[in-house]
Every structure is written in structure tokens, then in C-alpha cells.
Write a protein that holds these residues in place. Structure first.
Motif, mmCIF file in Angstrom:
data_model
loop_
_atom_site.group_PDB
_atom_site.id
_atom_site.type_symbol
_atom_site.label_atom_id
_atom_site.label_comp_id
_atom_site.label_asym_id
_atom_site.label_seq_id
_atom_site.Cartn_x
_atom_site.Cartn_y
_atom_site.Cartn_z
ATOM 1 N N SER A 75 45.840 11.693 -19.158
ATOM 2 C CA SER A 75 46.465 10.366 -19.109
ATOM 3 C C SER A 75 46.458 9.730 -20.494
ATOM 4 C CB SER A 75 45.721 9.458 -18.133
ATOM 5 O OG SER A 75 46.140 8.115 -18.308
ATOM 6 N N ILE A 76 47.645 9.534 -21.044
ATOM 7 C CA ILE A 76 47.753 8.940 -22.375
ATOM 8 C C ILE A 76 47.215 7.511 -22.358
ATOM 9 C CG2 ILE A 76 49.377 8.174 -24.164
ATOM 10 C CD1 ILE A 76 48.858 11.224 -24.070
ATOM 11 N N LYS A 77 47.575 6.740 -21.349
ATOM 12 C CA LYS A 77 47.124 5.341 -21.253
ATOM 13 C C LYS A 77 45.590 5.272 -21.226
ATOM 14 C CE LYS A 77 47.486 0.855 -20.089
ATOM 15 N NZ LYS A 77 46.347 0.323 -20.807
ATOM 16 N N GLN A 78 44.975 6.065 -20.373
ATOM 17 C CA GLN A 78 43.516 6.040 -20.258
ATOM 18 C C GLN A 78 42.854 6.563 -21.536
ATOM 19 O OE1 GLN A 78 42.250 8.036 -16.695
ATOM 20 N NE2 GLN A 78 43.487 6.721 -15.377
ATOM 21 N N THR A 79 43.463 7.559 -22.162
ATOM 22 C CA THR A 79 42.917 8.099 -23.405
ATOM 23 C C THR A 79 43.005 7.057 -24.515
ATOM 24 O OG1 THR A 79 43.522 10.353 -22.757
ATOM 25 C CG2 THR A 79 43.075 9.992 -25.090
ATOM 26 N N MET A 80 44.134 6.340 -24.582
ATOM 27 C CA MET A 80 44.292 5.259 -25.566
ATOM 28 C C MET A 80 43.193 4.218 -25.386
ATOM 29 S SD MET A 80 48.387 4.483 -25.247
ATOM 30 C CE MET A 80 48.053 2.747 -25.470
ATOM 31 N N ASP A 81 42.970 3.817 -24.131
ATOM 32 C CA ASP A 81 41.949 2.807 -23.837
ATOM 33 C C ASP A 81 40.553 3.317 -24.188
ATOM 34 O OD1 ASP A 81 43.979 1.178 -22.919
ATOM 35 O OD2 ASP A 81 43.556 1.532 -20.793
#
Length: 50
Positions: A17-23
Motif C-alpha cells: 500500500s503506497i498510502k500506508q507506506t507514505m504514512d
């Protein structure tokens, strides 16, 4: 390389998950994509089959 392993670990933990990895890493989307491209990391490689 340390940076690559940190990104890889985050991708594993978030199942790609890009979003979760970014966070998790507290980096902007573009930075994350740039670094993934630099280290030839493909988010689909970390997706769970579940």
C-alpha cells in the motif's frame, strides 16, 4: 543499502500500500515513488494474495 531495506520492510508490512507506506515512512508520494524507482522496487511484489 539501508534506505532500500527500510522501504522494502514498510512495503512488506503494508502489503504494497503506497498510502500506508507514505504514512509509515512520513515521506511524500513523489519521494516514495522516486526511491522505489531508484531501487527497482515494484509495489505489486509486496501485495498479499489474501
Amino acid at each position: 543499502m539501508f534506505e532500500k531495506s527500510v522501504i522494502e520492510q514498510a512495503l512488506v508490512e503494508t502489503h504494497g500500500s503506497i498510502k500506508q507506506t507514505m504514512d509509515k515512512l512520513n515521506v511524500p508520494r513523489k519521494t516514495l515513488y522516486d526511491k522505489m524507482q531508484k531501487y527497482q522496487l515494484i509495489k505489486e511484489s509486496y501485495k498479499s494474495d489474501h
